[in-house]
Design a protein around this motif. Structure first.
Motif, short mmCIF file in Angstrom:
data_model
loop_
_atom_site.label_atom_id
_atom_site.label_comp_id
_atom_site.label_asym_id
_atom_site.label_seq_id
_atom_site.Cartn_x
_atom_site.Cartn_y
_atom_site.Cartn_z
N GLN A 87 0.83 -1.21 0.00
CA GLN A 87 0.00 0.00 0.00
C GLN A 87 0.87 1.26 0.00
N ILE A 88 1.91 1.24 0.80
CA ILE A 88 2.78 2.42 0.87
C ILE A 88 3.48 2.62 -0.47
N ALA A 89 3.93 1.51 -1.07
CA ALA A 89 4.60 1.61 -2.38
C ALA A 89 3.63 2.15 -3.42
N TRP A 90 2.39 1.70 -3.37
CA TRP A 90 1.37 2.18 -4.33
C TRP A 90 1.16 3.69 -4.19
N THR A 91 1.06 4.13 -2.94
CA THR A 91 0.82 5.56 -2.67
C THR A 91 1.97 6.40 -3.21
N ARG A 92 3.17 5.95 -2.91
CA ARG A 92 4.35 6.71 -3.37
C ARG A 92 4.43 6.72 -4.89
N ALA A 93 4.10 5.59 -5.50
CA ALA A 93 4.19 5.52 -6.96
C ALA A 93 3.19 6.48 -7.60
N LEU A 94 2.00 6.57 -7.04
CA LEU A 94 1.00 7.47 -7.61
C LEU A 94 1.42 8.93 -7.45
N VAL A 95 1.91 9.28 -6.26
CA VAL A 95 2.32 10.67 -6.04
C VAL A 95 3.54 10.99 -6.93
N ASP A 96 4.42 10.02 -7.10
CA ASP A 96 5.56 10.23 -8.02
C ASP A 96 5.06 10.47 -9.44
N ALA A 97 4.02 9.70 -9.83
CA ALA A 97 3.50 9.84 -11.20
C ALA A 97 2.89 11.23 -11.41
N LEU A 98 2.37 11.82 -10.33
CA LEU A 98 1.82 13.18 -10.43
C LEU A 98 2.91 14.24 -10.26
N GLY A 99 4.12 13.77 -9.94
CA GLY A 99 5.25 14.66 -9.65
C GLY A 99 5.50 15.76 -10.67
N PRO A 100 5.45 15.43 -11.98
CA PRO A 100 5.76 16.48 -12.96
C PRO A 100 4.85 17.70 -12.86
N TRP A 101 3.66 17.56 -12.27
CA TRP A 101 2.74 18.70 -12.17
C TRP A 101 2.67 19.27 -10.76
N ALA A 102 3.25 18.55 -9.81
CA ALA A 102 3.12 18.96 -8.41
C ALA A 102 4.12 20.05 -8.07
N ARG A 103 3.79 20.87 -7.08
CA ARG A 103 4.66 21.98 -6.70
C ARG A 103 5.69 21.58 -5.65
N GLY A 104 5.52 20.41 -5.05
CA GLY A 104 6.45 20.00 -3.99
C GLY A 104 6.22 20.77 -2.70
N VAL A 105 4.96 21.10 -2.46
CA VAL A 105 4.60 21.87 -1.25
C VAL A 105 3.53 21.09 -0.48
N PRO A 106 3.93 20.13 0.35
CA PRO A 106 2.92 19.32 1.03
C PRO A 106 2.17 20.10 2.10
N TYR A 107 0.94 19.68 2.35
CA TYR A 107 0.18 20.19 3.50
C TYR A 107 0.54 19.25 4.66
N LEU A 108 1.26 19.78 5.64
CA LEU A 108 1.86 18.93 6.67
C LEU A 108 0.82 18.18 7.50
N ASN A 109 -0.42 18.67 7.52
CA ASN A 109 -1.48 17.99 8.28
C ASN A 109 -1.92 16.69 7.62
N THR A 110 -1.61 16.52 6.35
CA THR A 110 -2.14 15.35 5.64
C THR A 110 -1.03 14.49 5.05
N ILE A 111 0.10 14.45 5.73
CA ILE A 111 1.15 13.54 5.28
C ILE A 111 1.60 12.66 6.45
N SER A 112 1.95 11.43 6.12
CA SER A 112 2.42 10.49 7.14
C SER A 112 3.91 10.66 7.41
N ASP A 113 4.67 11.03 6.38
CA ASP A 113 6.12 11.13 6.53
C ASP A 113 6.49 12.45 7.19
N GLN A 114 7.65 12.42 7.85
CA GLN A 114 8.13 13.64 8.49
C GLN A 114 9.55 13.89 8.04
#
Ligand code: FAD
Length: 464
Positions: free
Chosen positions: A396-423
């Protein structure tokens, strides 16, 4: 596992409940929303008020114990609990007072959004709040606070007028526009880094009690076309229109056609922060996109709208979340969601991929007026993965990361800290940007130079 024996200074001075390993209430009291979190504190101090918070904090510091602060327990990173330390648990602090004439509400640190909405709606008033009623007002507001009303009324933290705070040295301060305004600035988005907020005072606005809104459901084969139409609609939608587009698994509920139940599906939640009549007119186009299979849009009590998603986020599931922002929801980014890994949502029936349109009042607020670093984004997205079997964690974690990576080219790289598991410092710095981050470090140096409040999306002090 560390334990704090009874008959300590804490037992003598504390009015609330002290919960230790072995107590009947221990396991339920250390459980948080995210079932992956299994931390074993030495003691949980369930406070009755400010006096208890100060006693517990002073004790923890004297004993050199790590301090975790718990509001609603929804933080997916699990910082509301800790191993071997002391949890300052505010869940029993439920006081709420609404002043309908001044249109303000003061609520203690253990209040949830469902509880606050109920009280404010008794007067036809509301403040932008979380979309699941069991989320705590504390963590959500301190991290920014995104909700259905935000395009009209701003983020939850934009409506925070003042906060009662116990700082790391045990002082009680009120942070407002006139008293410690620097601290209020940091509490509006800077998270739990600067102290324990025992009460929040919000500005309220007339809302409801009946508003216009609800859910539209489409099969996946319509998702691309409908999401594009929704994106184009939102580009010029009035501020009153709020909502989200969601990829999820259609639940086995009676309102879902049998052929969609248990299948990956595309939904839109639409809301209108104005009159029912105006909402009906404004949201009509969205209801016509692609002939929805389910249309549950209509007049709805605001408190019911605020509970509409509750059943989709059952507590105790294993959760791994990532979030980011987009300047534009391009056709190419949308297409990514319809091919693997995006399209393989059936991996877990609890997982949701959520797109929220910002703009309106969120974007109009001066970028430096609060600590929030993502208010100028056009779209926010979150991949909220949830499942039940620990054996699935890695997949599940690998799937989540793969999807966010796939959206990477359009993402700003500015996470909302309230909604992320990683620190990690890199994420914290990316979320605030250099100017706001530098200001937050200055505040940390003043209000928590020893980093007592470090179990959070941490901003370490820099005392040079
Ligand atoms: C089901 C679900 C739905 C969500 N929906 C939304 C949404 O619609 N909009 C949105 O913006 N976010 C949403 N979130 C994310 C939410 O903002 C964070 O999870 C937030 O941390 C929850 O606050 P809490 O008080 O419930 O959590 P907790 O886990 O209790 O707190 C999180 C952290 O906040 C700090 N903290 C908590 N209370 C205090 C306090 N009184 N003083 C100082 N620091 C404190 C601590 O560092 C703590 O570790 C959602 C999360 C979940 C799980």
């Amino acid at each position: 596992m560390a334990t704090i024996e009874p008959s300590t200074e804490l037992d003598k001075s504390f009015a609330g409940q002290l919960i230790r390993p072995g107590d009947d209430a221990y396991d339920t009291s250390r459980a948080v929303f995210n079932g992956m979190i299994d931390r074993k504190p030495a003691i949980i101090a369930r406070c009755t008020g400010v006096a208890d918070v100060r006693v517990a904090l002073t004790f923890a510091r004297a004993q050199g114990l790590a301090v975790a602060v718990r509001g609603g327990g929804h933080g997916v990173a699990g910082n509301a609990v800790c191993d071997d330390g002391l949890v300052i648990d505010l869940t029993a602090m439920k006081g709420i007072r609404v002043d309908p004439d001044r249109r303000i509400a003061q609520a203690q640190g253990g209040v949830t959004w469902g509880e606050l909405d109920r009280e404010t709606q008794a007067f036809g008033l509301a403040v932008t709040g979380g979309r699941v009623s069991t989320t705590g007002i504390a963590g959500l507001t301190l991290g920014g606070g995104s909700g259905w009303l935000e395009r009209k009324l701003g983020l939850a933290c934009d409506n925070l007028l003042s906060a009662d705070v116990v700082t790391a040295d045990g002082q009680f301060l009120v942070a407002s526009a006139t008293e410690h305004p620097d601290l209020l600035w940091g509490l509006r988005g800077g998270g739990g880094n600067f102290g324990i907020v025992t009460a929040f005072t919000y500005e309220l606005h007339p809302v409801g009690p009946v508003v216009y809104g609800g859910i539209l459901l489409h099969s996946m084969d319509r998702a691309e076309e409908v999401l594009r139409s929704y994106r184009d609609f939102m580009a010029t939608a009035p501020d009153e229109v709020g909502g989200a587009a969601v990829f999820f698994t259609a639940p086995p509920e009676p309102f879902v056609p049998t052929h969609l139940q248990g299948q990956p599906a595309f939904g839109m939640i639409v809301t209108y922060a104005g009159s029912v009549e105006d909402g009906e007119m404004a949201l009509r186009p969205v209801r016509e996109f692609g002939a929805p299979e389910v249309d549950l849009v209509g007049p709805i009590p605001y408190v019911a709208l605020q509970r509409m998603l509750d059943s989709g986020f059952p507590p105790g599931c294993r959760n791994y979340w990532k979030s980011d922002n987009l300047d534009e929801l391009s056709d190419a980014a949308i297409a990514v969601l319809l091919e693997p890994p995006g399209s393989s949502l059936s991996l877990s029936p609890y997982t949701q991929i959520v797109f929220v349109p910002f703009g309106g009042a969120v974007a109009r607020m001066d970028a430096q007026a609060t600590a929030v670093g993502w208010r100028d984004a056009v779209w926010y997205f979150e991949v909220a993965s949830a499942w039940t079997d620990p054996a699935d964690d890695e997949r599940q974690i690998a799937w989540t990361r793969a999807l966010v990576d796939a959206l990477g080219p359009w993402a700003r790289g500015v996470p909302y800290l309230n909604t992320i598991s990683d620190q990690g410092l890199d994420r914290v710095q990316a979320s605030y940007g250099p100017e706001r981050y530098a200001r937050l470090v200055t505040l940390k140096n003043i209000y928590d130079p020893d980093n007592v409040f470090r179990l959070n999306q941490n901003i370490p002090p820099d005392l040079g």
